[in-house]
Design a protein around this motif. Sequence first.
Motif, PDB file in Angstrom:
ATOM      1  N   THR A 116       3.295   3.339   5.023  1.00 40.06           N
ATOM      2  CA  THR A 116       5.025   2.797   4.674  1.00 40.06           C
ATOM      3  C   THR A 116       4.747   1.877   4.101  1.00 40.06           C
ATOM      4  OG1 THR A 116       5.010   3.397   7.130  1.00 40.06           O
ATOM      5  CG2 THR A 116       6.751   2.006   5.932  1.00 40.06           C
ATOM      6  N   THR A 117       3.364   1.116   3.596  1.00 41.01           N
ATOM      7  CA  THR A 117       3.510  -0.128   2.849  1.00 41.01           C
ATOM      8  C   THR A 117       3.554  -0.131   1.537  1.00 41.01           C
ATOM      9  OG1 THR A 117       1.178  -0.184   3.235  1.00 41.01           O
ATOM     10  CG2 THR A 117       2.736  -2.359   4.492  1.00 41.01           C
ATOM     11  N   LEU A 118       2.910   1.884   1.338  1.00 40.53           N
ATOM     12  CA  LEU A 118       2.745   2.028  -0.021  1.00 40.53           C
ATOM     13  C   LEU A 118       3.686   2.692  -0.461  1.00 40.53           C
ATOM     14  CD1 LEU A 118      -1.041   4.357  -0.008  1.00 40.53           C
ATOM     15  CD2 LEU A 118      -0.681   2.157  -1.151  1.00 40.53           C
ATOM     16  N   ALA A 119       4.996   3.120   0.175  1.00 41.84           N
ATOM     17  CA  ALA A 119       5.777   3.722   0.011  1.00 41.84           C
ATOM     18  C   ALA A 119       6.507   2.364  -0.155  1.00 41.84           C
ATOM     19  CB  ALA A 119       6.742   4.879   1.005  1.00 41.84           C
ATOM     20  N   ALA A 120       6.795   1.115   0.369  1.00 43.84           N
ATOM     21  CA  ALA A 120       7.523   0.459  -0.553  1.00 43.84           C
ATOM     22  C   ALA A 120       6.677  -0.203  -1.698  1.00 43.84           C
ATOM     23  CB  ALA A 120       7.189  -1.121   1.241  1.00 43.84           C
TER      24      ALA A 120
END
Length: 325
Positions: A116-120
Amino acid sequence: MTDHEIRMLGVGGAEQLSVAPHQPLIPAVDEIRIRHKAIGVNFIDIYHRLGLYPLSEMPAILGVEGAGVIEAVGSNVRSVKPGDRVAYVGLPVGAYSATRLLPAERAIVLPEDIVTTLAAATMLRGITAYMLLHEDYKVQAGTVVLIHAAAGGLGTILVRWAKLLGAVVVGTVSSSAKAEIAYSNGADLVIIGRDADLVKQVSSFTGGLGVDVAYDGVGGSTLIKTMRCTRIAGTVASIGRAAGAVEQNAVDEIQKQRSLIFLRPSVIAYVSDIERYHRAATAVLNAMREGVVATIGATYPLDQARVAQTDLEEGHSTGSLLLIP
């Protein structure tokens, strides 16, 4: 724990950003409510704050990129459901908040193998890179590209994706430490320092021909130097103005270069077309599996949005910056 949001009270410096309590809202029929796990900090947020891209209402909640978990959906929404992990990019603004309402068509469902954080940190810059490398100019094996701020958030992704396509990459950075980052991402030549003789070094590296395509997010007087690094009939994409507005005499430089193609692409305009937005997002997710991901340079609590924007604006950061609610 109390939810918070960051309100922009008016046009100006980072002091215009104020922390306020946040109350989650009920989605309309075609909306979702997302609880953010991470929020991207981007130059467009700063441009909004400075009034370069004016917002219609104040106070405003900045931010055009985030990722998290859907908490609630409107009665007409069928494409996603509560509990889905999603990312999104684009208008309307509103990301600097613990939760937000979003048109359901903006939600990009994240596969299980995408963090999730990498997607953001990746999605906005990834879509920008897709637009620049695949549509504005079709970069392929042997294409020689120039990428400014090659260790920054967008620069990192551009370098990695261009190398995946087989391009020869020339990057520019402001320090030796950032040069190491650019080289580690695959750059073939990294030019260090704002006072470096950019044109001379690029000419030497390319045997006097110049690069095929250049991506300039710096603006100001650097843009003219970028044009002089580009071959006859080459392409320059002006994608930002970190050092100031494009100078008027840049038009004269286009004429001097003979047949230079000059682009002013806007990723926010690009993603306004939903079909194109989803096609580009799918390409980004696939590229992430090939290693084209953002490097998260720093994370900040949401209530430190002023600090995050200042670090980005003053060039103190590398990679992508995230706010964590």
